[in-house]
Design a protein around this motif. Structure first.
Motif, PDB file in Angstrom:
ATOM      1  N   GLN A  46       0.834  -1.193  -0.095  1.00  0.00           N
ATOM      2  CA  GLN A  46      -0.089  -0.042   0.052  1.00  0.00           C
ATOM      3  C   GLN A  46       0.950   1.266   0.019  1.00  0.00           C
ATOM      4  N   SER A  50       0.957   4.033  -2.973  1.00  0.00           N
ATOM      5  CA  SER A  50       0.471   5.497  -2.765  1.00  0.00           C
ATOM      6  C   SER A  50       1.504   6.325  -3.261  1.00  0.00           C
ATOM      7  N   ALA A  51       2.738   5.930  -2.842  1.00  0.00           N
ATOM      8  CA  ALA A  51       3.948   6.852  -3.321  1.00  0.00           C
ATOM      9  C   ALA A  51       4.063   6.787  -4.883  1.00  0.00           C
ATOM     10  N   LEU A  53       1.690   7.031  -7.143  1.00  0.00           N
ATOM     11  CA  LEU A  53       0.986   7.752  -7.796  1.00  0.00           C
ATOM     12  C   LEU A  53       1.289   9.209  -8.380  1.00  0.00           C
ATOM     13  N   VAL A  54       2.210   9.841  -7.678  1.00  0.00           N
ATOM     14  CA  VAL A  54       2.876  11.037  -7.813  1.00  0.00           C
ATOM     15  C   VAL A  54       3.464  11.046  -9.293  1.00  0.00           C
ATOM     16  N   TYR A  93      -5.422   0.029  -7.549  1.00  0.00           N
ATOM     17  CA  TYR A  93      -5.332   0.701  -6.201  1.00  0.00           C
ATOM     18  C   TYR A  93      -6.075   2.163  -6.324  1.00  0.00           C
ATOM     19  N   PHE A  94      -5.770   2.950  -7.382  1.00  0.00           N
ATOM     20  CA  PHE A  94      -6.116   4.347  -7.382  1.00  0.00           C
ATOM     21  C   PHE A  94      -7.935   4.110  -7.641  1.00  0.00           C
ATOM     22  N   LYS A  97      -9.317   2.957  -4.102  1.00  0.00           N
ATOM     23  CA  LYS A  97      -9.266   4.189  -3.023  1.00  0.00           C
ATOM     24  C   LYS A  97     -10.205   5.068  -3.245  1.00  0.00           C
ATOM     25  N   SER A  98     -10.312   5.474  -4.490  1.00  0.00           N
ATOM     26  CA  SER A  98     -11.474   6.539  -4.983  1.00  0.00           C
ATOM     27  C   SER A  98     -12.814   6.015  -4.834  1.00  0.00           C
ATOM     28  N   GLU A 101     -13.149   6.481  -1.097  1.00  0.00           N
ATOM     29  CA  GLU A 101     -13.344   7.864  -0.725  1.00  0.00           C
ATOM     30  C   GLU A 101     -14.802   8.532  -1.077  1.00  0.00           C
ATOM     31  N   MET A 136     -12.413  12.864  -9.084  1.00  0.00           N
ATOM     32  CA  MET A 136     -11.390  12.548  -8.951  1.00  0.00           C
ATOM     33  C   MET A 136     -10.155  11.919  -9.762  1.00  0.00           C
ATOM     34  N   TYR A 140      -5.467  13.182 -13.098  1.00  0.00           N
ATOM     35  CA  TYR A 140      -4.705  11.917 -14.124  1.00  0.00           C
ATOM     36  C   TYR A 140      -5.363  11.898 -15.361  1.00  0.00           C
TER      37      TYR A 140
END
Lengths: 263, 197
Positions: A46, A50-51, A53-54, A93-94, A97-98, A101, A136, A140
């Motif tokens: 995870q 998460s890291a 995505l940037v 993952y994205f 997680k979206s 949220e 969201m 991207y």
């Protein structure tokens, strides 16, 4: 090779916690150890995801983004081996997680409306929910077609299908749907069609703040309402329909001679 | 509500501890409640089929009583579906038709055959509930206490139906062995597939 890499990474990661492990594990402890190791591996994954995505904007939904993310987390770039399906795992993952949220936002909205004693209009609620969820994706947007293509691949089909179905379920649940029969599916499938078409429309929309997309969404939801209304009026006319069917059946039998005594 | 979406690369902080275990439990609950709902829905339709044929016979009232209990079971699982956010099985329309056909079909063979059908179905369901109780106990008996109570009570009800079936001369049905075997295999297949889709 990727699986070996994944195994190597997880074993190496487990060794980092060697001091936390007790020697001489009994069989009862080893199940617990396995669970802890699985959780530890999950947490590292995870963090890397998460890291990473940037880096998606410049490197795409790919293994390279995962390498860069792993480097950020202080792990060796080879840690991308923890993700055998590469960029697809990042997309998954994205997406998930979206969805989570969105679920939180919708749940808060519903609670707020209940507290104020207002009743939310379903169509507006669904429209806002879809709009929130599509927004969201905005950061991207340039690289989203690649994500959609990855989701369409057969090896990712199960994951992307589950994600989308979950999203539809969240939206309908907070919009108030509590059906437990086949309507559960028909509602979610119709919303899926609307969501997908809006998503595709959004990709080529060049208006300011994508306002054309929201107008498109509004029109699709109105269509849905029209279909529901048409279905209702059909049901009310069903007696006429039934009579008509009976009439045709009798006519058919007459033509074929089944109603004649001379047969 | 239209919260401004985050900037690129917003970090989601994973707040859930034991998320792996939670995901596993979630999958287990999903599967169990889905298949139980499908089962009770099917049983509801089977009894409806049987009653449609045998309403005026001597076993009519008994079938009605068993049907009412199955209706209660189905409603309980429908509440659980909403509560636990479980997806119902996509084959519900199929079980609707198949259940009614099975009930009516066996009832047309006679009231003993209807009882034999009941015996076969309840036998499979009883084993099935027992397996689920085992799975739930293995996973987390504390967390699933309420569900365990429900499943245990329903298992006892189904066993009671099974015994009633035997009491009402199920074994005198024509081709009792073959009939019950076929129905049992069908039920096991239905259970298997409803767990998955």
């Amino acid at each position: 090779v990727r699986r070996r890499q994944a195994r190597f990474i997880s074993v190496t990661a487990a060794k980092f916690t060697a001091e936390q492990r007790s020697e001489g594990q009994s069989s009862e402890n080893s199940a617990k150890e396995d669970a802890q190791e699985a959780q530890y591996e999950h947490d590292i994954r995870q963090r890397i995801l998460s890291a990473s995505l940037v880096y998606v904007q410049e490197l795409g939904w790919t293994q390279k983004a995962l390498e860069a993310g792993a480097k950020d987390e202080g792990l060796p770039p080879i840690a991308h081996g923890m993700f055998p399906r590469g960029g697809a795992e990042l997309v998954h993952y994205f997406y998930s997680k979206s969805n989570e949220e969105l679920a939180e936002i919708l749940s808060a909205d519903v609670k707020e409306a209940e507290a104020k004693g207002e009743k939310l209009k379903t169509q507006t609620f669904i429209q806002n929910a879809i709009e929130t969820r599509l927004r969201m994706i905005f950061p991207y947007m340039d690289i989203w077609p690649q994500a959609m293509a990855i989701q369409a691949l057969p090896q990712n089909a199960v994951d992307s299908w589950t994600n989308t179905l979950n999203l539809m379920d969240e939206i309908w649940y907070y919009a108030g749907d509590r059906s437990t029969d086949f309507n559960w599916y028909t509602k979610r499938m119709t919303l899926f069609a609307i969501y997908k078409s809006t998503e595709v429309y959004m990709l080529q929309d060049k208006s300011a703040d994508k306002e054309d997309t929201w107008a498109f969404l509004n029109r699709r939801l109105k269509d849905l309402e029209n279909i529901a209304a048409a279905k209702k009026s059909c049901e009310q006319n069903s007696d006429v329909f039934k009579e008509a069917v009976k009439g045709f059946a009798v006519m058919g039998r007459n033509v074929l001679g089944f109603n004649s005594r001379d047969r | 509500m239209l919260a401004a979406s985050g900037t690129i690369g917003r970090r989601w902080i994973s707040t859930s501890v034991n998320s792996v275990k939670k995901a596993k439990t979630r999958k287990l609950l999903d599967k169990i409640i889905r298949v139980d709902h499908a089962g009770e829905f099917g049983a509801d339709r089977i009894y409806a089929g049987q009653l449609a044929v045998l309403k005026k016979s001597s076993v009519g009232p008994m079938i009605q009583e068993m049907w009412d209990e199955e209706k209660h079971h189905r409603e309980t699982f429908e509440k659980l579906i909403v509560e636990k956010r479980v997806r119902p099985t996509v084959l519900l329309p199929l079980w609707n038709i198949a259940g009614f056909a099975l009930g009516a079909g066996t009832a047309l063979l006679g009231k003993e055959a209807a009882m034999a059908c009941t015996v076969a179905v309840e036998d499979v369901i009883g084993d099935h509930y027992n397996n689920q109780i085992r799975e739930l106990m293995e996973d987390d008996p504390e967390q699933h206490k309420e569900l365990l109570e429900i499943v245990k009570k329903f298992r006892d009800d189904e066993m009671h139906h099974h015994d009633i079936g035997l009491e009402y001369d199920a074994e005198k049905a024509p081709f009792y062995n073959a009939l019950t075997q076929v129905i049992k295999i069908g039920c096991k297949g239905a259970v298997w597939i409803s767990e998955r889709i």
